[in-house]
Every structure is written in structure tokens, then in C-alpha cells.
Scaffold this motif. Structure first.
Motif, PDB file in Angstrom:
ATOM      1  N   GLN A  22       0.812  -1.208   0.000  1.00  0.00           N
ATOM      2  CA  GLN A  22       0.000   0.000   0.000  1.00  0.00           C
ATOM      3  C   GLN A  22       0.850   1.263   0.000  1.00  0.00           C
ATOM      4  O   GLN A  22       0.481   2.270  -0.601  1.00  0.00           O
ATOM      5  CB  GLN A  22      -0.933   0.000   1.206  1.00  0.00           C
ATOM      6  CG  GLN A  22      -1.950   1.135   1.178  1.00  0.00           C
ATOM      7  CD  GLN A  22      -3.009   0.981   2.259  1.00  0.00           C
ATOM      8  OE1 GLN A  22      -2.971   0.015   3.014  1.00  0.00           O
ATOM      9  NE2 GLN A  22      -3.938   1.917   2.330  1.00  0.00           N
ATOM     10  N   GLN A  25       1.615   2.367  -3.545  1.00  0.00           N
ATOM     11  CA  GLN A  25       0.529   2.535  -4.512  1.00  0.00           C
ATOM     12  C   GLN A  25       0.467   3.953  -5.067  1.00  0.00           C
ATOM     13  O   GLN A  25       0.161   4.156  -6.242  1.00  0.00           O
ATOM     14  CB  GLN A  25      -0.806   2.149  -3.857  1.00  0.00           C
ATOM     15  CG  GLN A  25      -0.916   0.657  -3.581  1.00  0.00           C
ATOM     16  CD  GLN A  25      -2.267   0.257  -3.015  1.00  0.00           C
ATOM     17  OE1 GLN A  25      -3.157   1.086  -2.845  1.00  0.00           O
ATOM     18  NE2 GLN A  25      -2.429  -1.029  -2.711  1.00  0.00           N
ATOM     19  N   SER A  29       0.736   4.827  -9.050  1.00  0.00           N
ATOM     20  CA  SER A  29      -0.245   5.636  -9.781  1.00  0.00           C
ATOM     21  C   SER A  29       0.408   6.839 -10.434  1.00  0.00           C
ATOM     22  O   SER A  29       0.053   7.231 -11.550  1.00  0.00           O
ATOM     23  CB  SER A  29      -1.365   6.085  -8.842  1.00  0.00           C
ATOM     24  OG  SER A  29      -0.864   6.948  -7.828  1.00  0.00           O
ATOM     25  N   TYR A  86      -5.631   3.246  -7.873  1.00  0.00           N
ATOM     26  CA  TYR A  86      -4.631   3.602  -6.866  1.00  0.00           C
ATOM     27  C   TYR A  86      -4.845   5.009  -6.308  1.00  0.00           C
ATOM     28  O   TYR A  86      -4.459   5.288  -5.179  1.00  0.00           O
ATOM     29  CB  TYR A  86      -3.233   3.469  -7.464  1.00  0.00           C
ATOM     30  CG  TYR A  86      -2.827   2.030  -7.694  1.00  0.00           C
ATOM     31  CD1 TYR A  86      -2.840   1.122  -6.647  1.00  0.00           C
ATOM     32  CD2 TYR A  86      -2.457   1.578  -8.945  1.00  0.00           C
ATOM     33  CE1 TYR A  86      -2.489  -0.206  -6.842  1.00  0.00           C
ATOM     34  CE2 TYR A  86      -2.087   0.255  -9.158  1.00  0.00           C
ATOM     35  CZ  TYR A  86      -2.107  -0.627  -8.097  1.00  0.00           C
ATOM     36  OH  TYR A  86      -1.752  -1.941  -8.289  1.00  0.00           O
ATOM     37  N   GLN A  89      -8.947   4.401  -4.889  1.00  0.00           N
ATOM     38  CA  GLN A  89      -9.332   3.070  -4.424  1.00  0.00           C
ATOM     39  C   GLN A  89     -10.587   2.583  -5.159  1.00  0.00           C
ATOM     40  O   GLN A  89     -11.502   2.005  -4.566  1.00  0.00           O
ATOM     41  CB  GLN A  89      -9.574   3.060  -2.907  1.00  0.00           C
ATOM     42  CG  GLN A  89      -8.285   3.141  -2.082  1.00  0.00           C
ATOM     43  CD  GLN A  89      -7.598   4.489  -2.169  1.00  0.00           C
ATOM     44  OE1 GLN A  89      -8.232   5.521  -1.943  1.00  0.00           O
ATOM     45  NE2 GLN A  89      -6.317   4.502  -2.496  1.00  0.00           N
TER      46      GLN A  89
END
Length: 315
Positions: A22, A25, A29, A86, A89
Motif C-alpha cells: 500500500q 501505490q 499511480s 490507486y 481506491q
């Protein structure tokens, strides 16, 4: 939805890069957004140069224009959704939207392959039959061939989507990929995949290997023709006109052939590695192609220099 009573799936979930932590992420992106931005800017520049200089209205540059169009559409089909996953969500995609995306992924991939075939044909005729080149490959010929390829490439992707859409999807709805493709979707169907997977595999091989066979033949013929040129400077000049196309063709075909070959000889990749490889060979060429052409293609480079000079303030 056909056979709707047998399907419990109303949407799919794209995992993106399954093993991505996470904390990374946001970086992922940002990289994907940068790739999309550069793809739009680079291919948009090709359109601008083409529109502002009639010297570029030649068969080779009409082919490049087709390639840029295909690259923009493919990136727009695949990247915004995974970027939004990303950033916001938002990894879900509706049942129908997933199949629409699948159609465009395979359709634009087919068009790209046909355009590279056309690119090889251009260099083959220019070097092996230079006196007949302008008679055979006119702008009107490129129009006809381009339209034909864009239309013909529609058939097989539409067929595999129509066959896959009504399948019963009653198990997992998680697709371990950054976009919807035929393998990722049909593996989730609660039925035997073989009757649907094999025709899709045959279509992929024809689309990939058919143009590739001609490309290999054309460049072997070009090498033989160039070796017959007595003047070494003439040989270098002839080969340099092909170098740009060879780079683009290599970016498209080599990774794909490697993945198909590896899978058939028993080399297995983890899901993360497979997704990364697919994303690299899918999204790198659309971003890199304009840079290759604008830097190496003489007419485009001259046009770019002229635009830069004319944009400077006088005095």
C-alpha cells in the motif's frame, strides 16, 4: 445479459499489481499517470507536426499517424481505470464495461500489428523496388489499406467478446491484472474454458505471427538488397531508413514472443512478474514511439526544428 440466471457476477475487481504494498501505490499511480501523460503529449506532437507541415503528407507518415492514433486509444482504454484504482481506491469495473475494455484491448492490439506490417511493407518497397515505390504505395493506397486494416481487425475481437459475454460467471470476480483481457475474464467462468480459449489463442497467433512472418521476410530481403549496394555510404543510408521501424517493431514483438515462448516451454512467472511484463510491453511502445520518430525521422526532426526557430521572438 445472456444466461443471466446462471451468473452471480455483476462487476469485476482489477487487482492491478497484486503484490504491491500500500505504501507504494501512490508511486505506482504517479508513474502510470506520467506514462499516460507522456503518451498523450508525444503522440499529440506527432499529430501537430503532421497537421502543420504538408511535407509530412507522405505514405510513411500516414502510417505513423495510424500508429499514434492506435497508441493513444490503447493507453486511454487501459490506463485511466488502473490509475483511478490507486488514486481513489476504485478498482471495480462493471460487468459490461469490463467486456467493452476487453474488446478494445484486443482490437487495438490487432490494429497495431497490422500497422507494423504496413510499416515493413513501406520499407520493403522503398528499398527493394525504389523505382516502383511511388507508383505502388501512394497516399491513396495507404488510405485504403489503413481503413481495411481498421475494419478487418474488428472481426476476431468482436467474436471472442460475443462468445465470452454470456458465459456463467458464478465464482470469483477478481482479475489479477491492470485491465480486462480474454484470459483474465474467461478463467473466472464456471465452465470449461477450452472451447473459448483455443479459438482466442489461434486468433492471437494469426494476428501476431502473420504480420511478423512478412516483417521477417521483408527485412531479410532488405538486407540482401542493401548488401548488393557497392557504395558503403549508400548502404548505411539505406539501413538508417529502416532503423526507426526496426526499433518500434522490436519493442512490440520481442517481449510478446518471449512471453508466448516462455509459457509454451514451461517457464512460469509469478502473477506480479507477469503483470509487470505485460504492462511494460503494452504501455512502453506508445510512450516511446513518438520520441523515436521525432528524433530519428529526418522530415519530422526538420519540422520540429523549424517550429522551434519560428517560435522564438524576433530581436
Amino acid at each position: 445479459m445472456l444466461n443471466g440466471n446462471h451468473s452471480n457476477v455483476t462487476e469485476f475487481i482489477l487487482t492491478g499489481f497484486p503484490g504491491l504494498h500500500q505504501e507504494y501505490q501512490g508511486l505506482a499511480s504517479a508513474v502510470l499517470f506520467l506514462v499516460y501523460f507522456l503518451t498523450l503529449i508525444g503522440n499529440g506532437t506527432v499529430f501537430c507536426l503532421f497537421a502543420t507541415d504538408r511535407n509530412l503528407h507522405k505514405p510513411m507518415y500516414y502510417i505513423i499517424l495510424n500508429l499514434s492514433t492506435c497508441d493513444i486509444l490503447f493507453s486511454t482504454t487501459t490506463l485511466p481505470k488502473i490509475i483511478s484504482k490507486y488514486w481513489f481506491q476504485s478498482g471495480t469495473i462493471s460487468f459490461t464495461a469490463c467486456f467493452v475494455q476487453m474488446y478494445f484491448v484486443h482490437y487495438l492490439g490487432s490494429v497495431n500489428s497490422f500497422i507494423l506490417f504496413l510499416m515493413a511493407l513501406d520499407r520493403y518497397l522503398a528499398i527493394c523496388y525504389p523505382l516502383r515505390y511511388t507508383l505502388i504505395l501512394k497516399n491513396s493506397t495507404i488510405y485504403i489499406l489503413s481503413i481495411t486494416f481498421w475494419v478487418v481487425a474488428n472481426g476476431a475481437p468482436l467474436m471472442i467478446v460475443i462468445r465470452a459475454y454470456p458465459l456463467p460467471y458464478c465464482a470469483s470476480n477478481i482479475i489479477n491484472h491492470c485491465y480486462c483481457d480474454h484470459i483474465g475474464i474467461t478463467m473466472l467462468a464456471c465452465t470449461d474454458r477450452a472451447p473459448y480459449g483455443f479459438p482466442a489463442f489461434v486468433f492471437a497467433m494469426i494476428t501476431l505471427l502473420g504480420p511478423l512472418a512478412f516483417i521477417i521476410f521483408s527485412y531479410c530481403s532488405i538486407i540482401i538488397a542493401v548488401l548488393k549496394i557497392a557504395d558503403s555510404q549508400g548502404r548505411r543510408k539505406s539501413l538508417s531508413t529502416c532503423s526507426t521501424q526496426l526499433i518500434v517493431i522490436a519493442l512490440y514483438y520481442l517481449p510478446r514472443c518471449f512471453v508466448y515462448l516462455a509459457s509454451n516451454v514451461g517457464i512460469k512467472f509469478s502473477t506480479d512478474i507477469r503483470v509487470v511484463i505485460v504492462m511494460l510491453y503494452s504501455l512502453s511502445p506508445p510512450m516511446i514511439n513518438p520520441l523515436i520518430y521525432c528524433l530519428r525521422a529526418k522530415d519530422m526532426k526538420d519540422t520540429h526544428s523549424t517550429v522551434k526557430v519560428s517560435s522564438k521572438p524576433v530581436g
